[in-house]
Design an enzyme around this catalytic site. Sequence first.
Site, short mmCIF file in Angstrom:
data_model
loop_
_atom_site.label_atom_id
_atom_site.label_comp_id
_atom_site.label_asym_id
_atom_site.label_seq_id
_atom_site.Cartn_x
_atom_site.Cartn_y
_atom_site.Cartn_z
N ASN A 57 0.86 -1.19 0.00
CA ASN A 57 0.00 0.00 0.00
C ASN A 57 0.89 1.23 0.00
OD1 ASN A 57 0.52 0.88 2.83
ND2 ASN A 57 -0.34 -1.14 3.26
N LYS A 61 9.15 -17.26 -9.91
CA LYS A 61 8.35 -16.23 -10.56
C LYS A 61 7.23 -16.87 -11.39
CE LYS A 61 8.65 -12.42 -13.75
NZ LYS A 61 9.40 -11.79 -14.81
N ILE A 84 -2.73 -7.11 14.27
CA ILE A 84 -1.71 -6.98 15.32
C ILE A 84 -2.27 -6.18 16.50
CG2 ILE A 84 0.65 -6.20 15.81
CD1 ILE A 84 1.13 -6.42 12.73
N PHE A 86 -4.21 3.72 14.87
CA PHE A 86 -4.44 4.78 13.88
C PHE A 86 -5.54 4.35 12.93
CE2 PHE A 86 -1.42 8.42 13.44
CZ PHE A 86 -0.86 8.31 14.70
N LYS A 126 -11.29 -2.96 18.00
CA LYS A 126 -9.89 -3.34 18.21
C LYS A 126 -9.55 -3.49 19.69
CE LYS A 126 -8.41 -2.41 13.85
NZ LYS A 126 -7.48 -3.12 12.99
O1 C5P Z 1 -8.52 -2.09 10.49
P1 C5P Z 1 -7.64 -0.96 10.11
O2 C5P Z 1 -6.53 -1.38 9.18
O3 C5P Z 1 -8.33 0.27 9.59
O4 C5P Z 1 -6.99 -0.51 11.50
C1 C5P Z 1 -5.96 0.40 11.59
C2 C5P Z 1 -5.20 0.22 12.87
O5 C5P Z 1 -5.01 -1.14 13.18
C3 C5P Z 1 -3.81 0.80 12.79
O6 C5P Z 1 -3.44 1.19 14.09
C4 C5P Z 1 -2.99 -0.38 12.31
O7 C5P Z 1 -1.62 -0.25 12.63
C5 C5P Z 1 -3.65 -1.52 13.04
N1 C5P Z 1 -3.62 -2.81 12.32
C6 C5P Z 1 -2.87 -3.85 12.79
N2 C5P Z 1 -2.88 -5.07 12.14
C7 C5P Z 1 -3.63 -5.25 11.05
C8 C5P Z 1 -4.42 -4.19 10.56
C9 C5P Z 1 -4.39 -2.98 11.20
O8 C5P Z 1 -2.18 -3.68 13.80
N3 C5P Z 1 -3.62 -6.42 10.44
#
Ligand code: C5P
Length: 420
Positions: free
Chosen positions: A225, A303, A323, A340, A358
């Site tokens: 991304n 590949k 995470i 975030f 979360k």
């Molecule tokens: O669900 P979303 O991606 O919008 O959530 C964003 C937040 O969750 C950020 O703090 C990002 O670092 C964390 N995150 C994470 N592991 C993931 C997806 C998002 O820690 N697989």
Amino acid sequence: MAAPRILLIVGGGIAAYKSIELVRLLRKAGMTVRCVLTRAGEQFVTPLTLAALGENKVYTSLFDLKDEVEMGHIELSREADLVVVAPATADLLAKMAAGIADDLATTLLLATDKPVLAAPAMNVRMWLHAATRRNVATLRGDGVTVMEPDEGEMACGEYGPGRLPEPAAIKAAIDRALANPPTIVPLTGQPDFAPANHRPLFGRRILITAGPTHEPIDPVRYIANRSSGKQGFAIAAAAAEAGAEVLLIAGPVPLPTPPGVIRVDVETATQMAAEVQEGLPVDAAIMVAAVADWRAAETAGQKIKKDGSGQVPPLALAENPDILASVAKSPERPPLLVGFAAETNDVIAHAQAKLARKGCDWIVANDVSADPMGGESNRVHIVSKDGVDSWDRLPKQAVARKLMEKIADELEKRIPLERD
Ligand code: C5P
């Protein structure tokens, strides 16, 4: 690659005996170790022990270098890849911060142009004393990586932070510093942020994730991304500037390691999750990384080729670990957990939903409708169960500093530090 060269400065203090184990670990890992013992250090370990284990001459005074033909002090300070001070006593840290060079060890520390890692060990009162807090913060601001000492019972019978980190932990910090040397603050002028005049995060450990993740499809392709890592790196810089020990777990971004920050580079979400787990416990974790939601279910070993048939290869996805959500549920959940969220619409409502989903304490909601990822400024709203704190659009560094002030205040409420 040539074997890494370590210049190990052993200060005085009962913990000096652990330097013997550290030398053994470094030698076992194939590193070259040259030791310098301070006068106080010599009261606890003998030069002979370190010379035997390090298989190298040990230096104890400037007079050891009297035949400058063999090795001058400038050369000794610069031939290593990393200078390690373990144990770093209150006295050594004070001299380093003030630039005093009144013996061999401090002269080398002033003369070196290499990154420096310090592992402190001292009495808890000495560690928490305002003078040591200032000195450690100055050193971190200068780009020296100062580890947080371990907490526990001390040789003097008191309890608290001040024990030398275990040799294996120092070795791990050395490995990280060798892999990602912190930026050395230029000889003239200041780093490109103004040092704060107080250090509200001194004595705190903070973990930060930053950047994107890359999820391999085959050896040459990946899912990614547009995260630039700038906001996360600015937060890591501001946290170190505010005196914290900072562990930055970074996805693939070409940004320099901020001064005084311990950095671990990862590629994938799975690796990031493992490093975050490894980095706990901490006082606060700030998850700024834009972790890929999905990875390729299977990674091809070779590949994937176009075969000319016009057939598109199937790409099955698997969900990555969340995470932030798993840290929130873990037994080592930090006292303050911050996520975030980049949103383009209904910023606050989405952030409130995310906060609950979360299980974190705050969501820093980032309005990306006007300025997509990679810009230099951010308009953020700090969403918590207590309400919403909306800030003006600010440069990412200013967001980072303001966030550190807020985090320091919150930590003081949640887990006050014993201060003199
Ligand atoms: O669900 P979303 O991606 O919008 O959530 C964003 C937040 O969750 C950020 O703090 C990002 O670092 C964390 N995150 C994470 N592991 C993931 C997806 C998002 O820690 N697989």
